[in-house]
Scaffold this motif. Structure first.
Motif, PDB file in Angstrom:
ATOM      1  N   ARG A 169       0.830  -1.194   0.000  1.00 55.44           N
ATOM      2  CA  ARG A 169       0.000   0.000   0.000  1.00 55.44           C
ATOM      3  C   ARG A 169       0.872   1.254   0.000  1.00 55.44           C
ATOM      4  O   ARG A 169       0.539   2.244  -0.631  1.00 55.44           O
ATOM      5  CB  ARG A 169      -0.910  -0.011   1.238  1.00 55.44           C
ATOM      6  N   PHE A 170       1.957   1.227   0.747  1.00 61.63           N
ATOM      7  CA  PHE A 170       2.906   2.328   0.757  1.00 61.63           C
ATOM      8  C   PHE A 170       4.307   1.753   0.849  1.00 61.63           C
ATOM      9  O   PHE A 170       4.588   0.904   1.688  1.00 61.63           O
ATOM     10  CB  PHE A 170       2.653   3.273   1.928  1.00 61.63           C
ATOM     11  N   ASP A 171       5.176   2.200  -0.022  1.00 62.75           N
ATOM     12  CA  ASP A 171       6.537   1.700  -0.077  1.00 62.75           C
ATOM     13  C   ASP A 171       7.492   2.854   0.200  1.00 62.75           C
ATOM     14  O   ASP A 171       7.617   3.771  -0.609  1.00 62.75           O
ATOM     15  CB  ASP A 171       6.828   1.095  -1.455  1.00 62.75           C
ATOM     16  N   PRO A 172       8.189   2.853   1.346  1.00 65.53           N
ATOM     17  CA  PRO A 172       9.090   3.966   1.668  1.00 65.53           C
ATOM     18  C   PRO A 172      10.289   4.045   0.741  1.00 65.53           C
ATOM     19  O   PRO A 172      10.963   5.077   0.705  1.00 65.53           O
ATOM     20  CB  PRO A 172       9.518   3.669   3.106  1.00 65.53           C
ATOM     21  N   ASN A 174      10.019   3.339  -2.622  1.00 61.49           N
ATOM     22  CA  ASN A 174       9.505   3.504  -3.990  1.00 61.49           C
ATOM     23  C   ASN A 174       9.613   2.247  -4.846  1.00 61.49           C
ATOM     24  O   ASN A 174       9.822   2.316  -6.059  1.00 61.49           O
ATOM     25  CB  ASN A 174      10.228   4.661  -4.693  1.00 61.49           C
ATOM     26  N   GLY A 175       9.495   1.085  -4.221  1.00 63.16           N
ATOM     27  CA  GLY A 175       9.507  -0.162  -4.968  1.00 63.16           C
ATOM     28  C   GLY A 175      10.871  -0.582  -5.469  1.00 63.16           C
ATOM     29  O   GLY A 175      10.965  -1.426  -6.374  1.00 63.16           O
ATOM     30  N   ASN A 176      11.936  -0.053  -4.904  1.00 61.46           N
ATOM     31  CA  ASN A 176      13.286  -0.345  -5.389  1.00 61.46           C
ATOM     32  C   ASN A 176      13.950  -1.517  -4.696  1.00 61.46           C
ATOM     33  O   ASN A 176      15.090  -1.858  -5.031  1.00 61.46           O
ATOM     34  CB  ASN A 176      14.169   0.897  -5.231  1.00 61.46           C
ATOM     35  N   MET A 177      13.271  -2.158  -3.719  1.00 55.74           N
ATOM     36  CA  MET A 177      13.851  -3.315  -3.042  1.00 55.74           C
ATOM     37  C   MET A 177      12.736  -4.187  -2.491  1.00 55.74           C
ATOM     38  O   MET A 177      11.594  -3.747  -2.357  1.00 55.74           O
ATOM     39  CB  MET A 177      14.830  -2.873  -1.935  1.00 55.74           C
ATOM     40  N   ASP A 178      13.085  -5.424  -2.186  1.00 57.67           N
ATOM     41  CA  ASP A 178      12.096  -6.384  -1.727  1.00 57.67           C
ATOM     42  C   ASP A 178      11.728  -6.202  -0.264  1.00 57.67           C
ATOM     43  O   ASP A 178      10.641  -6.568   0.149  1.00 57.67           O
ATOM     44  CB  ASP A 178      12.623  -7.813  -1.922  1.00 57.67           C
ATOM     45  N   ASN A 179      12.635  -5.680   0.534  1.00 55.62           N
ATOM     46  CA  ASN A 179      12.399  -5.545   1.967  1.00 55.62           C
ATOM     47  C   ASN A 179      12.598  -4.090   2.379  1.00 55.62           C
ATOM     48  O   ASN A 179      13.525  -3.761   3.119  1.00 55.62           O
ATOM     49  CB  ASN A 179      13.361  -6.458   2.728  1.00 55.62           C
ATOM     50  N   PRO A 180      11.753  -3.177   1.886  1.00 53.37           N
ATOM     51  CA  PRO A 180      12.017  -1.748   2.080  1.00 53.37           C
ATOM     52  C   PRO A 180      11.900  -1.291   3.516  1.00 53.37           C
ATOM     53  O   PRO A 180      12.688  -0.454   3.967  1.00 53.37           O
ATOM     54  CB  PRO A 180      10.967  -1.075   1.197  1.00 53.37           C
ATOM     55  N   TRP A 181      10.911  -1.820   4.248  1.00 51.77           N
ATOM     56  CA  TRP A 181      10.705  -1.329   5.604  1.00 51.77           C
ATOM     57  C   TRP A 181      11.865  -1.681   6.516  1.00 51.77           C
ATOM     58  O   TRP A 181      12.188  -0.921   7.433  1.00 51.77           O
ATOM     59  CB  TRP A 181       9.399  -1.873   6.174  1.00 51.77           C
ATOM     60  N   PHE A 182      12.514  -2.804   6.312  1.00 49.89           N
ATOM     61  CA  PHE A 182      13.668  -3.167   7.145  1.00 49.89           C
ATOM     62  C   PHE A 182      14.772  -2.132   6.994  1.00 49.89           C
ATOM     63  O   PHE A 182      15.319  -1.631   7.995  1.00 49.89           O
ATOM     64  CB  PHE A 182      14.183  -4.555   6.756  1.00 49.89           C
ATOM     65  N   TYR A 183      15.107  -1.799   5.753  1.00 46.55           N
ATOM     66  CA  TYR A 183      16.175  -0.822   5.531  1.00 46.55           C
ATOM     67  C   TYR A 183      15.743   0.571   5.980  1.00 46.55           C
ATOM     68  O   TYR A 183      16.550   1.334   6.534  1.00 46.55           O
ATOM     69  CB  TYR A 183      16.577  -0.815   4.056  1.00 46.55           C
ATOM     70  N   VAL A 318      24.849   9.817   6.946  1.00 46.08           N
ATOM     71  CA  VAL A 318      24.880   8.485   6.338  1.00 46.08           C
ATOM     72  C   VAL A 318      23.497   7.839   6.404  1.00 46.08           C
ATOM     73  O   VAL A 318      23.027   7.236   5.428  1.00 46.08           O
ATOM     74  CB  VAL A 318      25.930   7.605   7.048  1.00 46.08           C
ATOM     75  N   SER A 319      22.828   7.976   7.543  1.00 45.00           N
ATOM     76  CA  SER A 319      21.486   7.411   7.683  1.00 45.00           C
ATOM     77  C   SER A 319      20.515   8.068   6.703  1.00 45.00           C
ATOM     78  O   SER A 319      19.689   7.402   6.077  1.00 45.00           O
ATOM     79  CB  SER A 319      20.990   7.601   9.125  1.00 45.00           C
ATOM     80  N   TRP A 320      20.617   9.373   6.575  1.00 42.51           N
ATOM     81  CA  TRP A 320      19.728  10.107   5.674  1.00 42.51           C
ATOM     82  C   TRP A 320      19.972   9.707   4.226  1.00 42.51           C
ATOM     83  O   TRP A 320      19.036   9.459   3.465  1.00 42.51           O
ATOM     84  CB  TRP A 320      19.923  11.597   5.875  1.00 42.51           C
ATOM     85  N   PHE A 321      21.243   9.627   3.839  1.00 42.36           N
ATOM     86  CA  PHE A 321      21.560   9.241   2.465  1.00 42.36           C
ATOM     87  C   PHE A 321      21.187   7.789   2.193  1.00 42.36           C
ATOM     88  O   PHE A 321      20.866   7.436   1.055  1.00 42.36           O
ATOM     89  CB  PHE A 321      23.044   9.473   2.169  1.00 42.36           C
ATOM     90  N   GLY A 322      21.251   6.932   3.227  1.00 46.51           N
ATOM     91  CA  GLY A 322      20.818   5.549   3.039  1.00 46.51           C
ATOM     92  C   GLY A 322      19.374   5.474   2.592  1.00 46.51           C
ATOM     93  O   GLY A 322      19.012   4.662   1.727  1.00 46.51           O
ATOM     94  N   ILE A 323      18.526   6.323   3.157  1.00 45.65           N
ATOM     95  CA  ILE A 323      17.116   6.361   2.749  1.00 45.65           C
ATOM     96  C   ILE A 323      16.974   6.992   1.369  1.00 45.65           C
ATOM     97  O   ILE A 323      16.225   6.500   0.516  1.00 45.65           O
ATOM     98  CB  ILE A 323      16.289   7.132   3.792  1.00 45.65           C
ATOM     99  N   LEU A 324      17.697   8.092   1.116  1.00 43.95           N
ATOM    100  CA  LEU A 324      17.592   8.772  -0.171  1.00 43.95           C
ATOM    101  C   LEU A 324      18.043   7.885  -1.323  1.00 43.95           C
ATOM    102  O   LEU A 324      17.396   7.836  -2.374  1.00 43.95           O
ATOM    103  CB  LEU A 324      18.418  10.062  -0.142  1.00 43.95           C
ATOM    104  N   VAL A 325      19.144   7.167  -1.122  1.00 45.02           N
ATOM    105  CA  VAL A 325      19.639   6.285  -2.180  1.00 45.02           C
ATOM    106  C   VAL A 325      18.654   5.154  -2.430  1.00 45.02           C
ATOM    107  O   VAL A 325      18.442   4.744  -3.575  1.00 45.02           O
ATOM    108  CB  VAL A 325      21.032   5.731  -1.809  1.00 45.02           C
ATOM    109  N   GLY A 326      18.031   4.641  -1.359  1.00 44.02           N
ATOM    110  CA  GLY A 326      17.047   3.587  -1.534  1.00 44.02           C
ATOM    111  C   GLY A 326      15.796   4.069  -2.259  1.00 44.02           C
ATOM    112  O   GLY A 326      15.195   3.326  -3.032  1.00 44.02           O
ATOM    113  N   ARG A 327      15.417   5.324  -2.037  1.00 43.40           N
ATOM    114  CA  ARG A 327      14.215   5.860  -2.680  1.00 43.40           C
ATOM    115  C   ARG A 327      14.463   6.256  -4.134  1.00 43.40           C
ATOM    116  O   ARG A 327      13.602   6.089  -4.988  1.00 43.40           O
ATOM    117  CB  ARG A 327      13.714   7.079  -1.899  1.00 43.40           C
ATOM    118  N   HIS A 328      15.651   6.786  -4.409  1.00 42.84           N
ATOM    119  CA  HIS A 328      15.944   7.279  -5.763  1.00 42.84           C
ATOM    120  C   HIS A 328      17.347   6.828  -6.199  1.00 42.84           C
ATOM    121  O   HIS A 328      18.257   7.648  -6.352  1.00 42.84           O
ATOM    122  CB  HIS A 328      15.851   8.809  -5.806  1.00 42.84           C
TER     123      HIS A 328
END
Length: 355
Positions: A169-172, A174-183, A318-328
């Protein structure tokens, strides 16, 4: 209270380690019940990480340092991994399965009630309005999926529905990985911990101790001793000395012999240790005040403070960029993506040259 908190945290971590080892032994002996669980490496990482993180909390608490409370948050990362190993388990047979999540909630499902699965590096099983995520490295995962698909096929005479029929329903990410909520939660938690540590360090670096909360007593001193920039004043009538830390940073203090002339001084401590935060002569002369104590502490920490602040800010970044890289991931180079995620974690970006 600091030392008690640190010791309680250490004892609880040791207890979790003992439970982990016992559960590991029981699972190895269990040959009658099929199960899927996280690899023991996760538990080992959590046990060693948790115990290692307890060490600075205990050491700083023994030293009476105000930043000891900040270190108590870090063993929780080890606890997180330990609880994953203990609680995240699936038991199954030829008719269905039971799954228990991180919070200990257990649900039962027959294979006929499975609604679909989403396969990838990790696997999510949808059933009865719920879903359960299985790490791709789980022990026993392959045999469980084979049994599940066979059971569903026998019940419905068709294969289990696969993705993309069941999307989040919501992917933090953006559908770029199989286990998005863990990361997402991992990077977010690390970021919060870094910010919290920075806030604690800044608070104690600029916070003047409250003079009204100090414990005061009158004392005269018979002797003194200086060790490692600490002035120990030994009062009459007892062996336990008062300690003035960072003695050399107090420019206006008289020679130590002056305090041992038989005069009575009013000594203020925090009540938990004998560290002097206030020292006043009988004539009202204030030799040490909470503000002067803070000034000495700041002069001692002034060289380390910028590095510690930059270290915390770097961890937060590093934590912030980890999320940004995962999203885009498409916005960043392959080398930068590789700093945050292993190969094939990011869908369509695992192989060199793929975009």
């Amino acid at each position: 209270m600091r030392l008690i908190s640190a010791l309680v945290m250490t004892v609880l971590t040791l207890a979790l380690c003992g439970i982990c080892i016992a559960v590991r032994a029981r699972r190895k002996k269990n040959t009658t019940e099929r199960m899927v669980c996280e690899p023991y490496f996760i538990a080992v990482l959590g046990m060693f990480g948790g115990l290692i993180m307890c060490a600075p909390a205990v050491v700083t608490a023994i030293e009476g340092r105000p930043d000891s409370y900040g270190f108590l948050a870090f063993p929780l990362l080890g606890w997180f991994l330990i609880v994953i190993y203990l609680n995240c388990v699936v038991w199954y047979d030829q008719t269905g399965f039971r799954c228990r999540n991180f919070f200990g909630v257990t649900r039962r499902c027959d294979y006929r009630d499975v609604e679909g699965i989403r396969s990838g590096k990790d696997v999510r099983v949808f059933f009865c309005g719920h879903s359960y995520l299985l790490d791709g490295d789980c022990d026993g995962l392959r045999l469980f999926l084979k049994t599940l698909k066979k059971g569903y096929q026998n019940a419905h005479q068709k294969p289990v529905p696969e993705s993309p029929a069941y999307r989040r329903r919501f992917d933090p990410m953006n559908g770029n990985m199989d286990n998005p909520w863990f990361y997402f939660w991992t990077y977010l938690l690390l970021g919060v911990l870094w910010i919290t540590l920075l806030a604690i360090v800044c608070y104690f670096f600029f916070h003047v101790p409250n003079a009204e909360r100090l414990t005061y007593e009158d004392a005269s001193f018979r002797s003194f001793e200086i060790r490692d920039d600490q002035l120990f004043l030994i009062p009459e009538g007892r062996e336990e000395a008062f300690c003035l830390d960072l003695y050399s940073f107090y420019d206006a203090l008289p020679a130590p012999e002056v305090f041992c002339s038989g005069a009575v001084y009013r000594v203020g401590t925090n009540g938990k240790t004998n560290d002097i935060k206030s020292l006043t002569g009988a004539d009202g002369t204030a030799y040490v005040t909470p503000a002067l104590w803070l000034s000495a502490y700041q002069h001692d920490q002034i060289s380390a403070m910028p590095f510690l602040a930059l270290f915390c800010l770097a961890g937060t970044s590093v934590s912030w960029f980890g999320i940004l890289v995962g999203r885009h991931p498409e916005r960043y180079s392959e080398r930068l993506r590789g700093l945050f995620y292993k190969e094939d974690v990011l869908l369509n970006y695992g192989k060199k040259g793929s975009h």
